[in-house]
Each structure stands twice: as C-alpha cells, then as structure tokens.
Write a protein that holds these residues in place. Structure first.
Motif, PDB file in Angstrom:
ATOM      1  N   ASP A   1      36.481  37.795  40.580  1.00  0.00           N
ATOM      2  CA  ASP A   1      35.432  37.618  41.582  1.00  0.00           C
ATOM      3  C   ASP A   1      35.997  37.474  42.987  1.00  0.00           C
ATOM      4  O   ASP A   1      35.335  37.849  43.969  1.00  0.00           O
ATOM      5  N   ARG A   2      37.211  36.963  43.112  1.00  0.00           N
ATOM      6  CA  ARG A   2      37.799  36.796  44.438  1.00  0.00           C
ATOM      7  C   ARG A   2      38.130  38.135  45.092  1.00  0.00           C
ATOM      8  O   ARG A   2      38.233  38.223  46.321  1.00  0.00           O
ATOM      9  N   MET A   3      38.293  39.179  44.285  1.00  0.00           N
ATOM     10  CA  MET A   3      38.638  40.484  44.843  1.00  0.00           C
ATOM     11  C   MET A   3      37.477  41.125  45.601  1.00  0.00           C
ATOM     12  O   MET A   3      37.667  42.047  46.384  1.00  0.00           O
ATOM     13  N   ARG A   4      36.261  40.633  45.382  1.00  0.00           N
ATOM     14  CA  ARG A   4      35.087  41.254  45.995  1.00  0.00           C
ATOM     15  C   ARG A   4      34.915  40.898  47.459  1.00  0.00           C
ATOM     16  O   ARG A   4      33.979  41.374  48.104  1.00  0.00           O
ATOM     17  N   MET A   5      35.824  40.114  47.992  1.00  0.00           N
ATOM     18  CA  MET A   5      35.700  39.702  49.387  1.00  0.00           C
ATOM     19  C   MET A   5      36.328  40.700  50.360  1.00  0.00           C
ATOM     20  O   MET A   5      36.229  40.509  51.580  1.00  0.00           O
TER      21      MET A   5
ATOM     22  N   ILE B   1      40.270  33.929  59.470  1.00  0.00           N
ATOM     23  CA  ILE B   1      39.630  35.177  59.043  1.00  0.00           C
ATOM     24  C   ILE B   1      39.342  35.136  57.550  1.00  0.00           C
ATOM     25  O   ILE B   1      38.250  35.506  57.087  1.00  0.00           O
ATOM     26  N   ILE B   2      40.307  34.670  56.762  1.00  0.00           N
ATOM     27  CA  ILE B   2      40.137  34.622  55.308  1.00  0.00           C
ATOM     28  C   ILE B   2      39.028  33.650  54.927  1.00  0.00           C
ATOM     29  O   ILE B   2      38.202  33.929  54.050  1.00  0.00           O
ATOM     30  N   SER B   3      38.979  32.496  55.586  1.00  0.00           N
ATOM     31  CA  SER B   3      37.940  31.507  55.263  1.00  0.00           C
ATOM     32  C   SER B   3      36.552  32.032  55.619  1.00  0.00           C
ATOM     33  O   SER B   3      35.592  31.827  54.868  1.00  0.00           O
ATOM     34  N   HIS B   4      36.437  32.700  56.770  1.00  0.00           N
ATOM     35  CA  HIS B   4      35.149  33.284  57.146  1.00  0.00           C
ATOM     36  C   HIS B   4      34.728  34.337  56.126  1.00  0.00           C
ATOM     37  O   HIS B   4      33.551  34.389  55.710  1.00  0.00           O
ATOM     38  N   ALA B   5      35.661  35.199  55.731  1.00  0.00           N
ATOM     39  CA  ALA B   5      35.340  36.258  54.776  1.00  0.00           C
ATOM     40  C   ALA B   5      34.942  35.672  53.426  1.00  0.00           C
ATOM     41  O   ALA B   5      33.970  36.124  52.798  1.00  0.00           O
ATOM     42  N   ALA B   6      35.662  34.665  52.970  1.00  0.00           N
ATOM     43  CA  ALA B   6      35.332  34.047  51.683  1.00  0.00           C
ATOM     44  C   ALA B   6      33.966  33.377  51.726  1.00  0.00           C
ATOM     45  O   ALA B   6      33.180  33.471  50.768  1.00  0.00           O
ATOM     46  N   ALA B   7      33.656  32.697  52.843  1.00  0.00           N
ATOM     47  CA  ALA B   7      32.360  32.017  52.950  1.00  0.00           C
ATOM     48  C   ALA B   7      31.216  33.034  52.965  1.00  0.00           C
ATOM     49  O   ALA B   7      30.194  32.838  52.299  1.00  0.00           O
ATOM     50  N   GLU B   8      31.364  34.125  53.716  1.00  0.00           N
ATOM     51  CA  GLU B   8      30.309  35.138  53.781  1.00  0.00           C
ATOM     52  C   GLU B   8      30.126  35.822  52.433  1.00  0.00           C
ATOM     53  O   GLU B   8      28.997  36.067  51.998  1.00  0.00           O
ATOM     54  N   ALA B   9      31.222  36.140  51.760  1.00  0.00           N
ATOM     55  CA  ALA B   9      31.127  36.785  50.443  1.00  0.00           C
ATOM     56  C   ALA B   9      30.464  35.868  49.435  1.00  0.00           C
ATOM     57  O   ALA B   9      29.623  36.299  48.630  1.00  0.00           O
TER      58      ALA B   9
END
Length: 425
Positions: A340-344, A371-379
């Motif tokens: 599931d983490r790959m979908r970010m 950047i990674i935290s923003h992407a993970a939160a949005e995903a």
C-alpha cells in the motif's frame, strides 16, 4: 455543442474550425483570457485515451456519426413519415444508399447522404431468404472483418445469390456446393449462419455492435479508426500503453492528468520551453548541473533523487531512477512491490513538481522529508475517502434492496415492517 443542428445538417468547415479554436484556446489558457501555449496538436488531443490522447471529439466525425443515425432511420423504419417523405422526393424506386442524383436537393438531404461512406464501412447483410444478397459483392460473411465471400478459384457464377447456396426443399445450406465454391474458412462461417424454412426477408445490420442496431458512439469509433491522413507508420517505441496506463492509476483525476502531461511532454520545464522557441537558459535552476528536462526535474535532479532515496519506493542502481523518462514511469506503473505504501508515487511526483516551482518562482527550498510527509498524508486521505465512499455506496444499495424486498428494516434504531410497495408500515 449544437447537437440538434449537427444531427440534421452538415456543419460548414469554417464553423467547425471556429469551434475547434474556441475549445483549444480554453483548454490551454491559464486564466481564460490569454491564449496560452499549445503543447500538443489538437489532432492528437482528440485521440482516445487508450491511444495517447484526451478523448476530445473531432466535430467532423461526430457530425457524420449523428447524420448516420438519420440515414439508419431511413433504412430501419421505411414506413415512418420521415422515410416516406424522403423516399417520395429522392429515391422512389431505390434505397437511400444508392448514389442517385437528385434535382435541386435540400441541404438536409445532402447532409444525410454525405454519411454514406461511414454506412458502407459497417453495414452487413443479414441472411433471411437470401434472394436480395449477392454472394460476391455484398458483405454478409460474419467474419472478424466486414467482407463478402472468398472464392475457391475461378468465379464461374458472377451473379450468384445467397439463395442459390441453399437446398430448395429444406432451406438448408448445400454443403457440396459450398465446398466447391469457397475455401474451408468461409464454408465453416457460412454453415454457422442460421437459415429459415419460411421466406424471411433479408435485413441489414450494423456490424460493429452485437445488437446490430446503429449507435452514434459506435459510428464515431468507426470514423476514428484511421484519424491520421498522412498514412505514416510510426517508428521507435510505442508509448501509448504508458499514456493509457496513466488514466488507470489509483489517484485523483488531477494527478492522472499530470502523469499524462509528463509522458506527453506538456510540462513547462526549461528545456521544453527552449525547444518551443523561448530564449531562456535551459539549465536547471535547482542544481545547475544539467538541462532541465522532464526526467531531470522528476528523477535526476539531486533534490528529487533525495526524495526518491528517502521514500518507501525501492530504488536500484541502473534500474530506477535512470536517464530514461519512459523507463522510469514504466517501473512505477508495473514493477513496484504489492504494498500500500507504493501507491503514493503520484503524490511524490506532484510535490516534487510543486517544490521545483516554489524554488523557481519564490526561491523557496523544501526539505525532502517534508515532500514525503505531504505525499503520504495526501495519499492516505484520498484512500480513506475512497473507502468511505465505497462503504456508503454499499450500505445505500443494501438499504434499497431491503426496502424493495418488503422485509424488516431499521429506522431510528428500531426495527419496523416495510410495505412491499416501498414504504414503511
């Protein structure tokens, strides 16, 4: 679009060009007032999404598909008032498909008959009695492509009718005659066509749809089979599968479109702007080490490399990320582990682009972990929203089924009997 007018009349070329221009300027404009940079030819944008486009309609072909609907009505309902009026005026002893010259035809009739070439691409003769179907000229074989029969040698019967291939007593196929005239493939196809013991009239059907009845959607798809007029055969790698996969990614439609822009080259990086004639320095403003191409901005620039190295997306030397943009995107599309983490990764690419813009226009620097935290939160937020939406849809469907079945349902925490007609008892 003027749908009613287009279904009755052929729009002039000047009108369609103005409509094209208005839609194109609106699409590429930034604020609706300026013209904007047209990154891709309109002809390519009108291709289907599976062919690397955006699916905009080609108005000439869509106009033809709508007019083909009127021509189909003349063929399918010959007793209607619409058909009898045109028949009495233009084709008294013929059919609408016959190229009959008319004296002073109306513009409506000229528009309808202009769709004849599209009709001939998909019209198939359905075998009834077989009296009106020519064996060698009419398309009546149910093969993968619309065609008449293929002879098994010299054609000694040029005026043969399908009825002549049947036995006169039982109206079944004359197998010895079929083996004599046709090749093995056509014999098997003909034997699969059902025959009737009654004199059922022959009919016409639309080949590209199972029901045999013409639809505007199928007609437009047939008209779009060969959209390119130059006839050039493309060389090199075919990236249409990558562009089509961009619309299948599990993310928002905005990010799907952004992935398509990356694969199509519709991103305003400095190298692309220089290639379009703008006199600017193509060097990357973040690192100054190379020209700012799309692949450099997303994958090769040192700040972007830090993001990919710290993210959950697995990286490997000489595999990902590398110099090839399409190779990198193919790796993200099809070679990631089932986690599931790959979908970010769509959100990672999006925030890398935002960080680049912030650096260029505001001289701001983003931390890679930010950047990674923003992407993970949005995903994560998007995934949770999709899960809730699916749950609500499932519960709503179950409640509707329960009410319709006349069983008991729970209202305000208590169980009540339901009326079989749909109301609560």
């Amino acid at each position: 679009m003027p749908m009613h007018v287009m279904s009755c009349f052929r729009l002039p070329k000047g009108v369609t060009n103005k409509l094209f221009s208005a839609v194109s300027n609106f699409w590429w404009s930034i604020n609706g007032q300026t013209r904007g940079m047209h990154w891709l030819a309109w002809k390519k944008l009108c291709r289907h999404k599976r062919d690397g486009g955006l699916g905009f309609r080609v108005l000439e072909d869509f106009n033809t598909a709508l007019l083909r609907k009127q021509l189909w009505r003349l063929l399918d309902n010959p007793e209607s008032l619409f058909s009898r009026v045109f028949k009495g005026r233009y084709y008294r002893n013929a059919t609408p498909l016959d190229p009959i010259k008319s004296y002073s035809p109306s513009y409506g009739w000229q528009s309808i008959v202009s769709a004849r070439p599209l009709v001939n691409k998909g019209l198939i003769k359905r075998v009834g009695s077989g009296i009106s179907i020519s064996v060698w000229d009419d398309p009546w074989i149910p093969a993968s492509r619309l065609r008449p029969t293929k002879g098994n040698g010299i054609n000694f019967y040029p005026y043969l009718r399908v009825r002549d291939l049947m036995t006169p007593e039982k109206s079944t196929w004359n197998l010895p005659l079929l083996n004599k005239l046709f090749d093995t493939l056509d014999v098997s196809l003909i034997m699969g066509i059902p025959t009737s013991h009654f004199d059922k009239p022959d009919s016409m059907g639309w080949f590209f749809i199972k029901t045999g009845r013409y639809t505007v959607k199928s007609g437009y798809m047939v008209a779009q089979e060969n959209p390119d007029d130059d006839g050039m055969v493309p060389f090199g790698p075919d990236i249409r599968c990558l562009q089509a996969q961009a619309w299948k990614i599990s993310c928002t439609q905005k990010l799907q479109h952004f992935m398509w822009q990356i694969l199509t080259g519709c991103i305003s990086v400095r190298a692309r702007l220089r290639a379009r004639g703008m006199q600017i320095d193509p060097q990357c403003m973040r690192c100054g080490m190379a020209a700012e191409t799309i692949n450099h901005m997303v994958f090769e620039c040192p700040p972007a490399l830090q993001v990919w190295a710290l993210s959950p997306i697995p990286t490997a030397i000489n595999r990902f990320p590398i110099e090839g943009l399409f190779t990198n995107m193919a790796y993200l599309f099809w070679n990631l582990p089932n986690d599931d983490r790959m979908r970010m990764y769509p959100w990672l690419i999006w925030f890398i682009w935002k960080a680049r813009n912030d650096k260029v226009f505001s001289n701001g620097d983003w931390d890679p972990n930010e950047i990674i935290s923003h992407a993970a939160a949005e995903a994560s937020a998007w995934t949770m929203a999709q899960t809730r939406q699916t749950s609500v849809r499932t519960i709503s469907t179950a409640m509707v089924d329960t009410i319709r079945s006349g069983d008991r349902c729970q209202v305000d925490g208590s169980w009540k009997e339901t009326d079989p007609r749909g109301g609560l008892g």
